[in-house]
Design an enzyme around this catalytic site. Structure first.
Site, PDB file in Angstrom:
ATOM      1  N   PRO A 295       0.834  -1.203   0.000  1.00 32.40           N
ATOM      2  CA  PRO A 295       0.000   0.000   0.000  1.00 32.40           C
ATOM      3  C   PRO A 295       0.869   1.252   0.000  1.00 32.40           C
ATOM      4  O   PRO A 295       1.878   1.329   0.703  1.00 32.40           O
ATOM      5  CB  PRO A 295      -0.788  -0.127   1.310  1.00 32.40           C
ATOM      6  CG  PRO A 295       0.116  -0.928   2.201  1.00 32.40           C
ATOM      7  CD  PRO A 295       0.848  -1.871   1.305  1.00 32.40           C
ATOM      8  N   GLY A 296       0.504   2.218  -0.796  1.00 33.08           N
ATOM      9  CA  GLY A 296       1.227   3.491  -0.824  1.00 33.08           C
ATOM     10  C   GLY A 296       0.256   4.639  -0.695  1.00 33.08           C
ATOM     11  O   GLY A 296       0.195   5.331   0.313  1.00 33.08           O
ATOM     12  N   CYS A 365       2.159  28.723 -17.387  1.00 36.31           N
ATOM     13  CA  CYS A 365       1.770  29.183 -18.727  1.00 36.31           C
ATOM     14  C   CYS A 365       1.292  28.003 -19.565  1.00 36.31           C
ATOM     15  O   CYS A 365       1.916  27.616 -20.557  1.00 36.31           O
ATOM     16  CB  CYS A 365       2.933  29.906 -19.401  1.00 36.31           C
ATOM     17  SG  CYS A 365       3.264  31.509 -18.674  1.00 36.31           S
TER      18      CYS A 365
END
Length: 441
Positions: A295-296, A365
């Site tokens: 799991p992260g 931009c």
């Protein structure tokens, strides 16, 4: 547990993160600012570790998938919680080692590991390397022979489970850059080849079906397919895999649309996986393998909040209202990558009802520089502090210096106290590696 539980609105009507007033954090540290709730991270690590301990008799290890968020402090936290880590680059590996993380509890991943990355791993004695190509296997075997070492490895296998998630983050399709396919026989062939190598020890297999997945049965199906493949390898090659790594990919709450998908207690994911491993191993009379899970996002995603200061506001009558902030795709590229959705609120007016729909734009931009589209907020004013929730995973880790903007700092909050775990970048930091050749002087 989710972000809606770890965050509070205090008596001033301000957003509170880990007991700290978000508006005060913005004043103290400036914006944009990543804020991470330490206790949330610890609680998630502890919950996963407890599920392995109680439901699988401790016969496994949680590996925090540190690609979600990597810095020395996070490695210290997960080490203290008894969790291992997976790393996917030399940079992540180096960071973990610099933090003093025990190498034997590190698993190195990646589909195109570089020679220097393999050398760093072998020299420091990492516990496992997940091999993803013939050339890597050959290079690793030769490297270990040269160093007089033997390296434990897993083979990355593609079980062909297609989970319902964004196509860019599906990783177990037949057409994937990752892994060896079970369906076309390449997984069997690489297994046979790996068993001929003298300087690596094949311990088992790794698979990962994707990210931000809510269907528990997808993980159960992956476990079923992997156990069936492992039983075939025992029958055909006489190889009994001792370890199985079923990856991660558990979905988290970003918006109330995710709530409709019934975000569970996250340990229910693991209990589903464990039950499937037990059932299919026992049905096949196969020794229950040592189980790794990775799991992260579910450990750090909802622990994180990004704070911005509102600047220009542009209302296009009958079309759209843009609220610009001092961050952008340089601190969170996920909307630009796959139109990721978020929940946002005004940290300094968190108790006020939302009455207008706006699109939060960044300062880069690029027309596509959007943080979150079509979010409901109170009437926004210049100088407001905007909080975007569930930004602990894949935000700082994917940040850049696009337009030569500085990557925001990260603060860790616990019991109302905050301190840097990643310091701010300066303009000098941005130009530090620039060189003007003599001929341009």
């Amino acid at each position: 547990m989710n972000a809606r539980e770890t965050l509070k609105i205090n008596s001033l009507g301000h957003l509170s993160i880990g007991g700290a007033d978000a508006t005060e954090l913005a004043k103290q540290f400036g914006t944009p600012l990543y804020v991470m709730d330490e206790q949330y991270i610890r609680d998630m690590c502890a919950a996963y570790a407890a599920a392995i301990r109680t439901d699988y008799d401790g016969n496994g290890l949680v590996l925090y998938a540190s690609k979600a968020f990597s810095c020395m402090a996070i490695y210290k936290i997960v080490q203290q919680e008894g969790v291992g880590v997976d790393v996917v680059s030399g940079g992540e590996l180096y960071t973990a080692l610099r933090a003093g993380f025990p190498a034997e509890k590190i698993c190195l991943h990646g589909n195109n590991k570089q020679p220097g990355e393999l050398a760093l791993a072998v020299e420091n004695g990492v516990g496992l390397i997940a091999v993803d190509s013939y050339s890597e296997l050959d290079a690793l075997d030769a490297l270990c022979a040269k160093q007089g070492k033997k390296q434990d490895i897993l083979l990355r296998v593609n079980p062909g489970v297609e989970a319902h998630t964004h196509r860019f983050i599906q990783t177990a399709k037949t057409d994937s850059k990752f892994g060896f396919s079970v369906a076309d026989g390449t997984a069997e062939k690489i297994t046979a080849y790996a068993l001929t190598k003298r300087n690596v020890r094949l311990q088992g297999y790794h698979c990962h079906i994707g990210s931000q997945i809510f269907e528990k049965q997808s993980f159960a199906l992956a476990a079923q397919k992997m156990l069936a493949f492992m039983a075939q390898m025992r029958a055909k090659l006489g190889f009994t895999a001792a370890a199985l790594n079923l990856g991660g990919g558990y979905g988290i709450w970003y918006t109330d649309e995710d709530a409709k998908l019934a975000v569970p207690d996250y340990t229910e994911y693991l209990r589903t996986v464990i039950a499937a491993v037990k059932e299919h191993a026992d049905a096949l009379s196969y020794p229950r393998p040592y189980l790794y899970i990775e799991p992260g996002r579910s450990i750090v995603g909802e622990a994180g909040v990004t704070l911005y200061t509102v600047g220009a506001i542009k209302d296009i009558p009958g079309v759209k209202k843009y609220v610009a902030v001092d961050g952008g795709m340089f601190d969170n590229p996920r909307y630009a990558l796959y139109q990721a959705k978020y929940t946002a609120l005004l940290a300094n007016r968190a108790a006020e009802p939302a009455s207008e729909r706006v699109t939060v734009a960044g300062k880069c931009c690029e027309s596509g520089d959007i943080i979150c589209a079509d979010v409901d907020l109170p009437p926004v004013k210049e100088g407001d502090i905007l909080a975007v929730l569930s930004t602990g995973a894949y935000n700082y880790s994917m940040a850049s210096n696009y337009n030569r903007n500085a990557v925001p700092p990260v603060v860790l909050v616990k019991d109302g106290q905050a301190e840097y775990i990643v310091k701010p970048q300066s303009y000098e930091d941005i130009v530090r590696n620039d060189v003007i050749p003599a001929r341009l002087q």
